[in-house]
Design a protein around this motif. Structure first.
Motif, PDB file in Angstrom:
ATOM      1  N   GLU A   1       5.285 -50.264 -26.117  1.00 11.26           N
ATOM      2  CA  GLU A   1       5.233 -51.285 -25.059  1.00 11.26           C
ATOM      3  C   GLU A   1       3.819 -51.823 -24.834  1.00 11.26           C
ATOM      4  O   GLU A   1       3.595 -52.621 -23.923  1.00 11.26           O
TER       5      GLU A   1
ATOM      6  N   GLY B   1      -1.885 -39.631 -17.692  1.00 17.25           N
ATOM      7  CA  GLY B   1      -0.894 -40.502 -17.056  1.00 17.25           C
ATOM      8  C   GLY B   1      -1.536 -41.850 -16.841  1.00 17.25           C
ATOM      9  O   GLY B   1      -2.708 -42.031 -17.183  1.00 17.25           O
TER      10      GLY B   1
ATOM     11  N   VAL C   1       0.955 -42.162 -22.879  1.00 22.28           N
ATOM     12  CA  VAL C   1       1.345 -41.784 -21.516  1.00 22.28           C
ATOM     13  C   VAL C   1       2.330 -42.822 -20.969  1.00 22.28           C
ATOM     14  O   VAL C   1       2.412 -43.939 -21.486  1.00 22.28           O
ATOM     15  N   GLU C   2       3.062 -42.426 -19.953  1.00 22.15           N
ATOM     16  CA  GLU C   2       4.083 -43.329 -19.407  1.00 22.15           C
ATOM     17  C   GLU C   2       3.442 -44.642 -18.939  1.00 22.15           C
ATOM     18  O   GLU C   2       2.282 -44.640 -18.502  1.00 22.15           O
ATOM     19  N   GLU C   3       4.202 -45.698 -19.047  1.00 21.29           N
ATOM     20  CA  GLU C   3       3.763 -47.073 -18.772  1.00 21.29           C
ATOM     21  C   GLU C   3       2.828 -47.603 -19.855  1.00 21.29           C
ATOM     22  O   GLU C   3       2.506 -48.784 -19.872  1.00 21.29           O
ATOM     23  N   TYR C   4       2.340 -46.731 -20.710  1.00 18.95           N
ATOM     24  CA  TYR C   4       1.459 -47.165 -21.805  1.00 18.95           C
ATOM     25  C   TYR C   4       1.926 -46.592 -23.140  1.00 18.95           C
ATOM     26  O   TYR C   4       1.117 -46.211 -23.965  1.00 18.95           O
ATOM     27  N   SER C   5       3.247 -46.476 -23.329  1.00 18.35           N
ATOM     28  CA  SER C   5       3.713 -45.926 -24.605  1.00 18.35           C
ATOM     29  C   SER C   5       3.461 -46.953 -25.704  1.00 18.35           C
ATOM     30  O   SER C   5       3.383 -48.155 -25.437  1.00 18.35           O
TER      31      SER C   5
END
Ligand SMILES: [Zn+2]
Ligand SMILES: [Zn+2]
Ligand SMILES: [Zn+2]
Ligand SMILES: [Zn+2]
Length: 493
Positions: free
Chosen positions: A385, A339, A378-382
């Motif tokens: 993006e 995460g 992981v989320e926020e770091y896909s």
């Protein structure tokens, strides 16, 4: 699969029995397959299902009272033989535990018992393949684990499980030694760590620069041994019995502890680890030198600065202690769920130690290896993006790991396949982002996409040799499909 045998067994003073290629082998060529003589829990594991090895909480076999996840696993061929032993002996049920996630020595007897039952079932295989295995009894007698093994395994099986008329204490002691010296750690179907003894794989000599790799197949835990690089007739087959991305002090200590020998391979003997700098520290006293061991084959030797005018010096003991402290921090990082926090805490640790370790030091490299896999996943770091700078960072980490593997684990390995797969994504996104910003022409874009195609093709070639239901095998098939898609999209440009 037909039984392949591309090796001979030889014997010498240094290795005992060892394997050599009996023909020229290509990179990736199958050398042999092997089936385990016994599979089971590692010492000191928390209660797990004795059929499928998943963690269990308070579910027990209705027949014998030992941990089992459900009725399906009660009938598992892995469990049935010991189930008979336990249900025939009176009162040898698994003792309830308070914490089902804490390690429990109760299960320590399972794999030795299975090895004994394997001997009873197939005495011929035992005599041919197992009885001659190394046990290092004299060295093991001096260790604290000896006493525990005698109590939890030998006495337990003889006295409590009433096996005294079927086997002797000497045999069970030998079995404990065979397991300790020869068992390898393998992943169970659910990805949990268990152990197995493979009679032929156990003969392969160790090197910290292996030339063979092994893949476990969940169906019966069969193992396939392949050439990682081209190997000539008569060359020794070497596998690594320790983690390739660890520094010399840690590898040698682990090998001495678990395999009872002092590795003196060319990588261990070289203070720079063949130029990879996996053990190198930065000098805190000057800017001209780095800190290397004066004799890596002696863990007590001093560590000095390479700059002759610099006075920096530290002891082997101080170095071991420092590595132990930092490794404990890494273990905490490894326990984090994937995460955003797992990324941010690793970046903070990299920053904290960047003035202590060489950028390629095993400690920093293993953090970079983990980050190379986390960025984009992981989320926020896909991946779609990630800003270009972070894409470049992911690519840089992948390349650093790959460059190190070229030296210490050359050729086809799971780690290389996985890193190549990780590398394709930032390369592809960076090229597309430059194209859409008008920085490169369409021809240049086509050109730039050749490298990610190459990464995917190599990743697919390596990883599709793995069990298709293993994480690596799954990635191999995804790599193949992504390569086909990327090629098709190039053609339509
Ligand atoms: Zn189960
Ligand atoms: Zn049972
Ligand atoms: Zn070595
Ligand atoms: Zn210095």
């Amino acid at each position: 699969m037909a039984d392949v045998c591309n090796y001979d067994i030889l014997k010498n003073e240094k290795y005992g029995r060892y394997l050599v290629a009996n023909k020229d082998l290509d990179c990736g060529e199958l050398i042999f397959t092997d089936t385990p003589i016994a599979v089971g829990p590692k010492p000191d594991t928390p209660p797990l299902c004795l059929g499928c090895y998943c963690p269990v909480e308070s579910t027990l076999c209705s027949r014998c009272g030992w941990p089992i996840c459900g009725s399906e696993c009660e009938k598992s061929p892995h469990h049935l033989p010991e189930c008979d032993v336990f249900s025939q002996a009176i009162k040898v049920r698994f003792q309830p535990v308070d914490d089902w996630t804490a390690s429990s020595p109760q299960l320590d007897c399972i794999t030795p018992l299975r090895l004994f039952l394997a001997k009873e079932k197939d005495p011929e295989r035992w005599n041919r393949d197992v009885a001659i295995m190394e046990t290092h009894t004299e060295e093991r007698k001096k260790r604290p684990a000896w006493e525990a093994d005698q109590n939890n395994i030998v006495n337990y099986l003889i006295d409590r499980c009433k096996l005294g008329d079927r086997c002797s204490r000497e045999l069970l002691t030998q079995i404990c030694g065979i397991l300790e010296v020869n068992a390898v750690e393998i992943p169970s179907r659910g990805g949990f760590s268990i152990r197995a003894v493979y009679p032929r794989l156990a003969i392969a000599a160790h090197s910290c620069v292996p030339n063979i790799v092994h893949s476990i197949f969940q169906n019966d835990y069969q193992v396939q041994i392949r050439a990682a690089i081209p190997i000539k007739t008569g060359e020794l087959l070497h596998m690594s019995y320790t983690h390739v991305l660890s520094p010399t002090i840690v590898r040698r200590e682990h090998l001495l502890e678990s395999k009872f020998f002092c590795c003196d391979c060319p990588r261990c003997a070289d203070p720079t680890e063949l130029g990879t700098h996996l053990s190198t520290l930065k000098c805190t006293k000057c800017d001209n030198g780095v800190i290397l061991s004066s004799n890596p084959l002696d863990s007590d030797a001093s560590w000095n600065c390479t700059d002759k005018k610099c006075e920096f010096k530290t002891s082997g003991a101080a170095m071991r202690k420092m590595l132990g402290v930092v490794q404990a921090e890494l273990d905490q990082l490894d326990a984090l769920e994937p995460g955003p926090q797992a990324i941010e805490m690793r970046e903070a640790t990299l920053h904290k130690y960047k003035s202590v370790f060489h950028p390629s030091h095993a400690i920093l490299l293993s953090i970079k290896h983990a980050l190379a896999q986390l960025y984009g996943r992981v989320e926020e770091y896909s991946i779609d993006e990630l800003p270009d700078l972070v894409l470049e960072r992911k690519a840089e980490f992948c390349r650093l790991v790959l460059k190190t593997l070229d030296v210490i684990s050359p050729g086809d390995s799971r780690m290389r396949g996985m890193m190549l797969y990780e590398l394709h994504a930032p390369l592809m996104y960076l090229a597309r982002s430059e194209f859409s910003a008008g920085l490169i022409t369409q021809d240049k874009l086509k050109d730039r996409l050749q490298e990610p195609i190459q990464c995917l093709s190599e990743a697919a070639r390596i990883l599709r040799r793995e069990d298709p239901i293993s994480p690596e095998g799954i990635t191999g098939n995804i790599a193949y499909q992504s390569m086909e898609q990327l090629k098709a999209s190039l053609e339509s440009l």
